[in-house]
Design a protein around this motif. Structure first.
Motif, PDB file in Angstrom:
ATOM      1  N   PHE A 120       0.842  -1.194   0.000  1.00 25.76           N
ATOM      2  CA  PHE A 120       0.000   0.000   0.000  1.00 25.76           C
ATOM      3  C   PHE A 120       0.876   1.243   0.000  1.00 25.76           C
ATOM      4  CE2 PHE A 120      -2.333  -3.408   2.065  1.00 25.76           C
ATOM      5  CZ  PHE A 120      -3.539  -3.381   1.377  1.00 25.76           C
ATOM      6  N   SER A 121       0.398   2.304  -0.663  1.00 29.56           N
ATOM      7  CA  SER A 121       1.153   3.547  -0.739  1.00 29.56           C
ATOM      8  C   SER A 121       0.217   4.737  -0.644  1.00 29.56           C
ATOM      9  CB  SER A 121       1.948   3.602  -2.055  1.00 29.56           C
ATOM     10  OG  SER A 121       1.061   3.666  -3.170  1.00 29.56           O
ATOM     11  N   GLY A 122       0.811   5.911  -0.354  1.00 35.09           N
ATOM     12  CA  GLY A 122       0.035   7.135  -0.307  1.00 35.09           C
ATOM     13  C   GLY A 122       0.108   7.812   1.054  1.00 35.09           C
ATOM     14  N   ILE A 123      -0.297   9.077   1.102  1.00 36.03           N
ATOM     15  CA  ILE A 123      -0.181   9.833   2.338  1.00 36.03           C
ATOM     16  C   ILE A 123      -1.075   9.280   3.438  1.00 36.03           C
ATOM     17  CG2 ILE A 123       0.468  11.922   1.084  1.00 36.03           C
ATOM     18  CD1 ILE A 123      -2.336  13.040   1.741  1.00 36.03           C
ATOM     19  N   ASP A 124      -2.240   8.757   3.071  1.00 36.84           N
ATOM     20  CA  ASP A 124      -3.118   8.183   4.096  1.00 36.84           C
ATOM     21  C   ASP A 124      -2.502   6.923   4.695  1.00 36.84           C
ATOM     22  OD1 ASP A 124      -4.939  10.184   3.726  1.00 36.84           O
ATOM     23  OD2 ASP A 124      -6.433   8.965   2.687  1.00 36.84           O
ATOM     24  N   VAL A 125      -1.864   6.134   3.863  1.00 33.70           N
ATOM     25  CA  VAL A 125      -1.222   4.900   4.330  1.00 33.70           C
ATOM     26  C   VAL A 125      -0.082   5.228   5.290  1.00 33.70           C
ATOM     27  CG1 VAL A 125       0.104   2.879   3.614  1.00 33.70           C
ATOM     28  CG2 VAL A 125      -1.864   3.630   2.257  1.00 33.70           C
ATOM     29  N   GLU A 126       0.769   6.184   4.900  1.00 27.59           N
ATOM     30  CA  GLU A 126       1.911   6.545   5.739  1.00 27.59           C
ATOM     31  C   GLU A 126       1.459   7.219   7.035  1.00 27.59           C
ATOM     32  OE1 GLU A 126       4.906   5.439   5.166  1.00 27.59           O
ATOM     33  OE2 GLU A 126       4.062   4.489   3.382  1.00 27.59           O
ATOM     34  N   THR A 127       0.398   8.021   6.946  1.00 27.26           N
ATOM     35  CA  THR A 127      -0.146   8.641   8.157  1.00 27.26           C
ATOM     36  C   THR A 127      -0.702   7.583   9.091  1.00 27.26           C
ATOM     37  OG1 THR A 127      -0.683  10.678   6.962  1.00 27.26           O
ATOM     38  CG2 THR A 127      -1.839  10.291   9.033  1.00 27.26           C
ATOM     39  N   ALA A 128      -1.407   6.618   8.526  1.00 28.81           N
ATOM     40  CA  ALA A 128      -1.968   5.533   9.339  1.00 28.81           C
ATOM     41  C   ALA A 128      -0.876   4.724  10.026  1.00 28.81           C
ATOM     42  CB  ALA A 128      -2.830   4.615   8.462  1.00 28.81           C
ATOM     43  N   LYS A 129       0.213   4.441   9.308  1.00 30.11           N
ATOM     44  CA  LYS A 129       1.330   3.696   9.894  1.00 30.11           C
ATOM     45  C   LYS A 129       1.945   4.460  11.062  1.00 30.11           C
ATOM     46  CE  LYS A 129       2.811   1.259   5.671  1.00 30.11           C
ATOM     47  NZ  LYS A 129       3.910   1.170   4.677  1.00 30.11           N
ATOM     48  N   TYR A 130       2.134   5.744  10.857  1.00 31.51           N
ATOM     49  CA  TYR A 130       2.741   6.567  11.911  1.00 31.51           C
ATOM     50  C   TYR A 130       1.841   6.594  13.145  1.00 31.51           C
ATOM     51  CZ  TYR A 130       5.192  10.414  14.164  1.00 31.51           C
ATOM     52  OH  TYR A 130       5.908  11.183  15.068  1.00 31.51           O
ATOM     53  N   VAL A 131       0.560   6.843  12.933  1.00 37.14           N
ATOM     54  CA  VAL A 131      -0.373   6.912  14.060  1.00 37.14           C
ATOM     55  C   VAL A 131      -0.438   5.579  14.785  1.00 37.14           C
ATOM     56  CG1 VAL A 131      -2.823   7.121  14.650  1.00 37.14           C
ATOM     57  CG2 VAL A 131      -1.761   8.789  13.127  1.00 37.14           C
ATOM     58  N   ALA A 132      -0.528   4.494  14.034  1.00 36.01           N
ATOM     59  CA  ALA A 132      -0.602   3.170  14.660  1.00 36.01           C
ATOM     60  C   ALA A 132       0.635   2.893  15.506  1.00 36.01           C
ATOM     61  CB  ALA A 132      -0.776   2.084  13.589  1.00 36.01           C
ATOM     62  N   LYS A 133       1.796   3.292  15.011  1.00 37.42           N
ATOM     63  CA  LYS A 133       3.032   3.092  15.775  1.00 37.42           C
ATOM     64  C   LYS A 133       2.987   3.870  17.084  1.00 37.42           C
ATOM     65  CE  LYS A 133       8.070   3.437  15.475  1.00 37.42           C
ATOM     66  NZ  LYS A 133       9.227   3.817  14.605  1.00 37.42           N
ATOM     67  N   GLN A 134       2.485   5.113  17.028  1.00 35.91           N
ATOM     68  CA  GLN A 134       2.387   5.928  18.238  1.00 35.91           C
ATOM     69  C   GLN A 134       1.381   5.338  19.218  1.00 35.91           C
ATOM     70  OE1 GLN A 134       4.530   8.537  18.860  1.00 35.91           O
ATOM     71  NE2 GLN A 134       5.423   7.729  16.967  1.00 35.91           N
ATOM     72  N   LEU A 135       0.404   4.604  18.701  1.00 33.82           N
ATOM     73  CA  LEU A 135      -0.575   3.939  19.564  1.00 33.82           C
ATOM     74  C   LEU A 135      -0.044   2.632  20.138  1.00 33.82           C
ATOM     75  CD1 LEU A 135      -3.882   4.451  17.501  1.00 33.82           C
ATOM     76  CD2 LEU A 135      -3.122   5.736  19.520  1.00 33.82           C
ATOM     77  N   GLY A 136       1.140   2.196  19.646  1.00 30.48           N
ATOM     78  CA  GLY A 136       1.766   1.005  20.198  1.00 30.48           C
ATOM     79  C   GLY A 136       1.660  -0.233  19.345  1.00 30.48           C
ATOM     80  N   TYR A 137       1.311  -0.078  18.051  1.00 29.59           N
ATOM     81  CA  TYR A 137       1.141  -1.240  17.181  1.00 29.59           C
ATOM     82  C   TYR A 137       2.282  -1.332  16.183  1.00 29.59           C
ATOM     83  CZ  TYR A 137      -3.613  -1.418  18.997  1.00 29.59           C
ATOM     84  OH  TYR A 137      -4.703  -1.502  19.826  1.00 29.59           O
ATOM     85  N   ASP A 138       2.830  -2.533  16.034  1.00 31.60           N
ATOM     86  CA  ASP A 138       3.849  -2.777  15.031  1.00 31.60           C
ATOM     87  C   ASP A 138       3.211  -2.707  13.642  1.00 31.60           C
ATOM     88  OD1 ASP A 138       5.706  -3.236  17.023  1.00 31.60           O
ATOM     89  OD2 ASP A 138       5.344  -5.405  17.052  1.00 31.60           O
TER      90      ASP A 138
END
Length: 281
Positions: A63-81
């Protein structure tokens, strides 16, 4: 022997066993019931699958795109790999239902914050400011303003407010054509079934920049509305505050700028600076 007591004891034992299994058996694999900060749980995020530069499922399944990268960053901050993020296609018409039913934990899918939507879901953000525009064929010089769409066919996707905005505010005689996804609108535009496609300029720029479409389409260059992209969560969810904190960090540590540059730089698309969390334009 008192059979009533024996039966009652057996029933209680069964309930306890089931309760223990429910509490410890799935290790938080169902997203909102995940393990949060320990990085072992699963989280399900709704995105678009057909928006180049925004949310796109590539041929190889990535998956690619700004929404994908934003989601990855947010999920990491929430504690998810990252490996424990499940991306689920969430089309425009299905977003509110997906959140209400718990099919996804949060949605990052070019989801514009509007008063009507805020009645049904909560939004973190905004994390991006887009503007509604038109995509037309490169050789079409008949559409330079939104009013030129009167008596022309205008495509948008089911569940999007873009085409209705044009008809309500600029061209009441425009003929609205709805399709299930933007790629279907692109095909209709290319085949001259419709005269224009309307949605956010960031989405349109992503399509126009794709190799198979280079030179075939152009943006009209209009700013018909402000589209404040937010991250949708279920009404009343405490995820809103947590995601807002993550978005603020994403901007402050430089990640936001890098994500946007990587996505839009090749298309020479000039995007707006990072918006302030909680402030709509």
């Amino acid at each position: 022997m008192n059979f009533r007591k024996v039966g009652a004891a057996a029933a209680i034992a069964t309930v306890l066993a089931l309760t223990a299994g429910a509490c410890g058996g799935d290790d938080g694999d169902n997203g909102s019931g995940g393990s949060g900060g320990d990085g072992k749980g699963k989280i399900t995020v709704g995105i678009k699958f057909d928006q180049p530069g925004i949310g796109l499922k590539e041929p190889d399944g990535s998956f690619s795109g700004i929404d994908v990268e934003t989601a990855k960053y947010v999920a990491k901050q929430l504690g998810y790999d990252e490996k424990n993020i499940e991306f689920k296609e969430t089309k425009s018409a299905d977003r509110e239902t997906a959140l209400a039913n718990g099919d996804v934990d949060f949605i990052v899918a070019s989801y514009s914050i509007t008063p009507e939507r805020e009645e049904k879901v909560d939004f973190a953000g905004p994390y991006f400011l887009a503007h509604q525009d038109l995509l037309i064929r490169a050789d079409d010089n008949s559409i330079t303003e939104a009013t030129d769409l009167n008596s022309k066919k205008l495509c948008s996707v089911t569940g999007s407010t873009s085409a209705q905005n044009v008809q309500n505010d600029f061209a009441k005689d425009a003929q609205l054509i709805e399709r299930g996804g933007y790629s279907e609108c692109i095909g209709a535009l290319q085949n001259k079934v419709v005269d224009a496609l309307t949605t956010d300029n960031a989405i349109l720029a992503g399509y126009a920049a794709q190799s198979q479409y280079k030179g075939k389409f152009k943006l009209a260059g209009l700013s018909l509305s402000n589209e404040n992209y937010g991250i949708g969560v279920k009404k009343g969810s405490d995820l809103k505050a947590q995601i807002n904190t993550a978005l603020e960090k994403m901007v402050s540590d430089g990640t936001w700028q890098k994500v946007m540059d990587d996505a839009f730089g090749p298309a020479n698309f000039k995007f707006e600076p990072a918006p302030q969390i909680g402030q709509l334009k």
